[in-house]
Write an enzyme that holds these catalytic residues in place. Structure first.
Site, PDB file in Angstrom:
ATOM      1  N   CYS A  33      42.799 -25.130  10.402  1.00  0.00           N
ATOM      2  CA  CYS A  33      44.196 -24.913  10.042  1.00  0.00           C
ATOM      3  C   CYS A  33      44.552 -23.456  10.318  1.00  0.00           C
ATOM      4  O   CYS A  33      43.833 -22.553   9.897  1.00  0.00           O
ATOM      5  CB  CYS A  33      44.400 -25.232   8.563  1.00  0.00           C
ATOM      6  SG  CYS A  33      46.040 -24.793   7.953  1.00  0.00           S
TER       7      CYS A  33
ATOM      8  N   CYS B 128      45.252 -21.617   6.739  1.00  0.00           N
ATOM      9  CA  CYS B 128      44.245 -21.318   5.702  1.00  0.00           C
ATOM     10  C   CYS B 128      42.809 -21.422   6.202  1.00  0.00           C
ATOM     11  O   CYS B 128      41.877 -21.285   5.420  1.00  0.00           O
ATOM     12  CB  CYS B 128      44.451 -22.240   4.504  1.00  0.00           C
ATOM     13  SG  CYS B 128      44.036 -23.960   4.858  1.00  0.00           S
TER      14      CYS B 128
ATOM     15  N   CYS C  70      47.969 -30.243   5.948  1.00  0.00           N
ATOM     16  CA  CYS C  70      46.677 -29.657   5.590  1.00  0.00           C
ATOM     17  C   CYS C  70      46.460 -29.885   4.092  1.00  0.00           C
ATOM     18  O   CYS C  70      47.339 -29.578   3.289  1.00  0.00           O
ATOM     19  CB  CYS C  70      46.667 -28.173   5.911  1.00  0.00           C
ATOM     20  SG  CYS C  70      45.229 -27.322   5.229  1.00  0.00           S
TER      21      CYS C  70
ATOM     22  N   CYS D 235      46.393 -26.150   2.175  1.00  0.00           N
ATOM     23  CA  CYS D 235      47.568 -25.276   2.015  1.00  0.00           C
ATOM     24  C   CYS D 235      48.888 -26.048   2.115  1.00  0.00           C
ATOM     25  O   CYS D 235      49.956 -25.463   1.927  1.00  0.00           O
ATOM     26  CB  CYS D 235      47.543 -24.136   3.024  1.00  0.00           C
ATOM     27  SG  CYS D 235      47.880 -24.627   4.723  1.00  0.00           S
TER      28      CYS D 235
ATOM     29  N   CYS E 199      48.763 -36.995  16.062  1.00  0.00           N
ATOM     30  CA  CYS E 199      49.519 -36.198  17.019  1.00  0.00           C
ATOM     31  C   CYS E 199      49.798 -34.837  16.375  1.00  0.00           C
ATOM     32  O   CYS E 199      50.617 -34.745  15.470  1.00  0.00           O
ATOM     33  CB  CYS E 199      50.809 -36.946  17.329  1.00  0.00           C
ATOM     34  SG  CYS E 199      51.822 -36.146  18.555  1.00  0.00           S
TER      35      CYS E 199
HETATM   36 ZN   LIG Z   1      45.819 -25.195   5.732  1.00  0.00          ZN
END
Ligand SMILES: [Zn+2]
Length: 159
Positions: free
Chosen positions: A75, A78, A123, A126, A147
């Site tokens: 990510c 984070c 995510c 976060c 996607c």
């Molecule tokens: Zn994240």
């Protein structure tokens, strides 16, 4: 009799209060939380637009779209590992596509932005917007197509 009525009223009031309290939903608390200003400080404008504003990058614009090196996609907000290179495939859509995420790393939500329901991928650490999941992925594996916006990810090559 008067006492009974009072009791009845008391019970009624109590049950109403309970119902009202149930309505106030608590939003999921993410492990990593920042204010809007803090996110703007740590993210590029492209990353901010995708992750925090649920934006979508132009198809074929991400260098990660055609990246097939071995490694893990984290990510961009984070640094949580979200996708592995072995689950990436070329969907031809212009966005990095995966048939599954690292287990337990992402959250799903539903959005109606384009008029019908789509499963949004976030995510799990976060709450950053990543992309959407569709059911037209590779049939020989999971059948799912995650996607994902390349700007929401950071590629960490295998050493
Ligand atoms: Zn994240």
């Amino acid at each position: 009799m008067k006492n009974l009525i009072l009791l009845f009223l008391a019970v009624l009031t109590l049950s109403c209060t309970t119902k009202a309290q149930e309505k106030t939903e608590t939003k999921k608390e993410y492990k990593v939380t920042k204010t809007d200003a803090q996110w703007k400080e740590v993210l590029t404008s492209e990353q901010y637009y995708i992750l925090r504003k649920a934006g979508t990058e132009r198809p074929f614009s991400s260098p990660l779209n055609k990246n097939y090196k071995e490694g893990v996609y984290h990510c961009a907000g984070c640094n949580t590992p979200l996708y592995k290179s072995e689950h990436k495939f070329d969907s031809g859509t212009g966005w990095p596509s995966f048939d599954r995420a690292v287990e337990g790393s992402i959250d799903k939500d539903v959005d109606y932005k384009i008029g019908y329901a789509r499963s949004e991928l976030l995510c799990g650490t976060c709450g950053g917007h990543l992309g959407h999941v569709f059911s037209d992925g590779p049939r020989n594996t999971t059948g799912k197509r995650h996607c994902i916006n390349g700007d929401a990810l950071i590629f960490v090559p295998k050493k």
